[in-house]
Design a protein around this motif. Structure first.
Motif, PDB file in Angstrom:
ATOM      1  N   ARG A 181    -122.579 -34.713  54.462  1.00 18.55           N
ATOM      2  CA  ARG A 181    -121.588 -34.361  53.714  1.00 18.55           C
ATOM      3  C   ARG A 181    -122.272 -33.617  52.245  1.00 18.55           C
ATOM      4  NH1 ARG A 181    -119.567 -37.035  49.640  1.00 18.55           N
ATOM      5  NH2 ARG A 181    -120.920 -38.943  50.118  1.00 18.55           N
ATOM      6  N   GLY A 183    -120.337 -30.180  52.737  1.00 20.16           N
ATOM      7  CA  GLY A 183    -119.038 -30.357  52.259  1.00 20.16           C
ATOM      8  C   GLY A 183    -118.113 -31.014  52.907  1.00 20.16           C
ATOM      9  N   GLU A 184    -118.490 -31.703  54.195  1.00 21.57           N
ATOM     10  CA  GLU A 184    -117.573 -32.398  54.927  1.00 21.57           C
ATOM     11  C   GLU A 184    -118.000 -33.355  55.842  1.00 21.57           C
ATOM     12  OE1 GLU A 184    -114.240 -31.158  58.603  1.00 21.57           O
ATOM     13  OE2 GLU A 184    -115.976 -29.804  57.679  1.00 21.57           O
ATOM     14  N   GLN A 185    -117.571 -34.319  55.929  1.00 20.27           N
ATOM     15  CA  GLN A 185    -117.938 -35.673  56.863  1.00 20.27           C
ATOM     16  C   GLN A 185    -118.067 -34.871  58.280  1.00 20.27           C
ATOM     17  OE1 GLN A 185    -117.375 -39.608  55.760  1.00 20.27           O
ATOM     18  NE2 GLN A 185    -117.115 -40.055  57.690  1.00 20.27           N
ATOM     19  N   LEU A 186    -118.840 -34.627  59.082  1.00 20.76           N
ATOM     20  CA  LEU A 186    -119.175 -34.383  60.279  1.00 20.76           C
ATOM     21  C   LEU A 186    -119.721 -35.516  61.387  1.00 20.76           C
ATOM     22  CD1 LEU A 186    -120.405 -30.788  59.363  1.00 20.76           C
ATOM     23  CD2 LEU A 186    -118.223 -31.245  60.118  1.00 20.76           C
ATOM     24  N   GLU A 239    -117.678 -25.030  61.302  1.00 20.89           N
ATOM     25  CA  GLU A 239    -116.384 -24.169  61.573  1.00 20.89           C
ATOM     26  C   GLU A 239    -116.703 -22.812  60.318  1.00 20.89           C
ATOM     27  OE1 GLU A 239    -112.795 -25.774  61.711  1.00 20.89           O
ATOM     28  OE2 GLU A 239    -113.385 -27.375  63.222  1.00 20.89           O
ATOM     29  N   SER A 240    -116.365 -21.789  60.594  1.00 16.41           N
ATOM     30  CA  SER A 240    -116.303 -20.666  59.585  1.00 16.41           C
ATOM     31  C   SER A 240    -115.288 -19.853  59.926  1.00 16.41           C
ATOM     32  CB  SER A 240    -117.614 -20.106  59.780  1.00 16.41           C
ATOM     33  OG  SER A 240    -117.707 -18.976  58.618  1.00 16.41           O
ATOM     34  N   THR A 273    -115.817 -21.443  65.495  1.00 12.88           N
ATOM     35  CA  THR A 273    -116.447 -22.739  65.507  1.00 12.88           C
ATOM     36  C   THR A 273    -117.716 -22.620  66.406  1.00 12.88           C
ATOM     37  OG1 THR A 273    -114.266 -23.853  65.527  1.00 12.88           O
ATOM     38  CG2 THR A 273    -116.089 -25.069  66.552  1.00 12.88           C
TER      39      THR A 273
END
Length: 208
Positions: free
Chosen positions: A76, A80-83, A198-199, A203
């Motif tokens: 994270r 910047g994200e919980q993956l 993802e951008s 993906t």
């Protein structure tokens, strides 16, 4: 008027104390220390196991179950994200007296980590370095009167770990182990990848 120094774009390093219980640590040492038969290119007193998957041993299944939530938490900070995350490979390092690990980073992964399985002599604590050829000044200020701080240091020595402790870091971060003046030092290293990135409409999915 007040002056404020702001640390821009810091590199995260996560230290997790006691992530593995002592009985599991002892079982890992007993099982894998005799399997570290691959010689290291830069030190005759350092050897490794082959690359392992968690499914290769019930012990590693237990390890993966305990460290994966910490990797998710660390990811994270990176993205910047919980993956979702998967452990790509694991291996055990056996560093005997006089052995060292040369400066290196880990290719083809995003997060890397080390779990310490034995006591670590002060001389053999993991050292993290700035990447060579970075955005430094051409002329360096280096003399006895220089005070080293977070903005001018070239390396950082990790705190003394206990068996079962872990550090997580971005795979690109350079690190090394200085010559070991103490007894045998055994550690479990691993690399991890997110299940996807993802951008803006694209993906990328990864499989471990």
């Amino acid at each position: 008027m007040t002056d404020e120094v702001i640390g821009l774009f810091p590199v995260p390093l996560q230290r997790s104390v006691g992530v593995l219980p002592r009985p599991l640590v002892n079982a890992l040492v007993d099982h894998f220390s005799t399997q570290a038969l691959q010689a290291n290119n830069s030190s005759e007193s350092l050897s490794h196991t082959r690359m392992l998957q968690p499914s290769d041993s019930p012990l590693l299944v237990q390890v993966a179950a305990l460290i994966t939530p910490r990797i998710v938490e660390f990811g994270r900070h990176l993205f910047g994200e919980q993956l979702g995350w998967a452990i790509k490979e694991m291996w055990v390092n056996v560093l005997d007296t006089g052995g060292r690990q040369a400066m290196h980073n880990h290719a083809n992964s995003f997060a890397s980590g080390v779990v310490y399985l034995t006591e670590t002599h002060d001389s053999a604590r993991t050292v993290f370095m700035k990447s060579p050829g970075g955005h430094d000044f051409t002329l360096k200020n280096d003399h006895a009167g220089v005070v080293t701080g977070p903005y001018n240091a070239e390396k950082w020595v990790s705190p003394a770990p206990a068996p079962g402790d872990m550090v997580l870091f971005p795979s690109y971060l350079m690190h090394a182990v200085p010559p070991n003046a103490g007894g045998r030092r055994i550690s479990l290293a691993f690399n991890a990848i997110p299940t996807r990135l993802e951008s803006w409409g694209y993906t990328l999915s990864f499989n471990a």
